[in-house]
Write a protein that holds these residues in place. Structure first.
Motif, PDB file in Angstrom:
ATOM      1  N   ALA A 110       0.833  -1.202   0.000  1.00  0.00           N
ATOM      2  CA  ALA A 110       0.000   0.000   0.000  1.00  0.00           C
ATOM      3  C   ALA A 110       0.868   1.253   0.000  1.00  0.00           C
ATOM      4  N   TYR A 111       1.913   1.267   0.827  1.00  0.00           N
ATOM      5  CA  TYR A 111       2.792   2.435   0.859  1.00  0.00           C
ATOM      6  C   TYR A 111       3.552   2.582  -0.461  1.00  0.00           C
ATOM      7  N   ARG A 112       4.049   1.473  -0.995  1.00  0.00           N
ATOM      8  CA  ARG A 112       4.799   1.559  -2.254  1.00  0.00           C
ATOM      9  C   ARG A 112       3.913   2.082  -3.381  1.00  0.00           C
ATOM     10  N   ALA A 113       2.643   1.666  -3.409  1.00  0.00           N
ATOM     11  CA  ALA A 113       1.709   2.173  -4.424  1.00  0.00           C
ATOM     12  C   ALA A 113       1.501   3.674  -4.238  1.00  0.00           C
ATOM     13  N   TYR A 114       1.340   4.106  -2.989  1.00  0.00           N
ATOM     14  CA  TYR A 114       1.180   5.535  -2.690  1.00  0.00           C
ATOM     15  C   TYR A 114       2.416   6.309  -3.152  1.00  0.00           C
ATOM     16  N   ALA A 115       3.606   5.801  -2.835  1.00  0.00           N
ATOM     17  CA  ALA A 115       4.845   6.483  -3.213  1.00  0.00           C
ATOM     18  C   ALA A 115       4.965   6.591  -4.734  1.00  0.00           C
ATOM     19  N   ARG A 116       4.607   5.537  -5.449  1.00  0.00           N
ATOM     20  CA  ARG A 116       4.642   5.590  -6.920  1.00  0.00           C
ATOM     21  C   ARG A 116       3.674   6.645  -7.444  1.00  0.00           C
ATOM     22  N   LEU A 117       2.503   6.709  -6.841  1.00  0.00           N
ATOM     23  CA  LEU A 117       1.514   7.716  -7.240  1.00  0.00           C
ATOM     24  C   LEU A 117       2.066   9.120  -7.035  1.00  0.00           C
ATOM     25  N   MET A 118       2.755   9.339  -5.925  1.00  0.00           N
ATOM     26  CA  MET A 118       3.334  10.660  -5.658  1.00  0.00           C
ATOM     27  C   MET A 118       4.429  11.003  -6.669  1.00  0.00           C
ATOM     28  N   LEU A 119       5.106  10.002  -7.185  1.00  0.00           N
ATOM     29  CA  LEU A 119       6.141  10.255  -8.191  1.00  0.00           C
ATOM     30  C   LEU A 119       5.532  10.578  -9.544  1.00  0.00           C
ATOM     31  N   VAL A 120       4.358  10.049  -9.828  1.00  0.00           N
ATOM     32  CA  VAL A 120       3.678  10.302 -11.096  1.00  0.00           C
ATOM     33  C   VAL A 120       2.963  11.650 -11.058  1.00  0.00           C
TER      34      VAL A 120
END
Length: 145
Positions: A110-120
């Motif tokens: 869940a955190y890794r998905a959130y972090a990827r979203l913040m990078l996009v």
């Protein structure tokens, strides 16, 4: 003792943070963070949340771009990045986050998905801000005619 003094002594900082730039990941004054000193040989990578110490100000932001020497950092709730940040200015990294007495898994899916979203999202956030600024400028000119 100030955060950078603890990190200089290789002691992690444990406590709250202030400022809204990392919302919703970190709620200021409510969540507790653990910021560990950055190991001398550690080079932050895209997605890491690091502590920038510059000009007497401490900023906890995400690495959104790097060439290995210079870094671009951006808070999750920010639209203006810090560019040209040098490795020497990065003093620590977020290693733990505690919310309502429970540890948030910073390695979990869940955190890794959130972090990827913040990078996009940063380019979209910046484009949206520019568009709103241009629209406000155009509207202000229309009101003058």
């Amino acid at each position: 003792m100030r955060i950078e003094q603890l990190l200089d002594q290789r002691v992690p900082y444990v406590g709250p943070v202030s400022g809204d730039s990392m919302k919703p990941l970190i709620r200021p004054g409510r969540d507790r963070v653990v910021i560990a000193p950055l190991a001398p040989d550690r080079v932050p990578v895209t997605g890491d949340v690091v502590l920038l110490c510059a000009g007497g100000v401490n900023v906890l932001h995400r690495v959104i771009r790097t060439d290995g020497r210079a870094f671009t950092l951006l808070g999750d709730a920010s639209v203006v990045p810090e560019q040209g940040v040098l490795r020497e200015q990065i003093r620590g990294e977020l290693v733990e986050l505690w919310r309502d007495g429970k540890r948030v898994d910073l390695r979990g899916g869940a955190y890794r998905a959130y972090a990827r979203l913040m990078l996009v999202c940063p380019p979209a956030r910046c484009a949206a801000r520019r568009a709103v600024g241009r629209l406000a400028h155009v509207l202000s000119k229309c009101g003058r005619r």
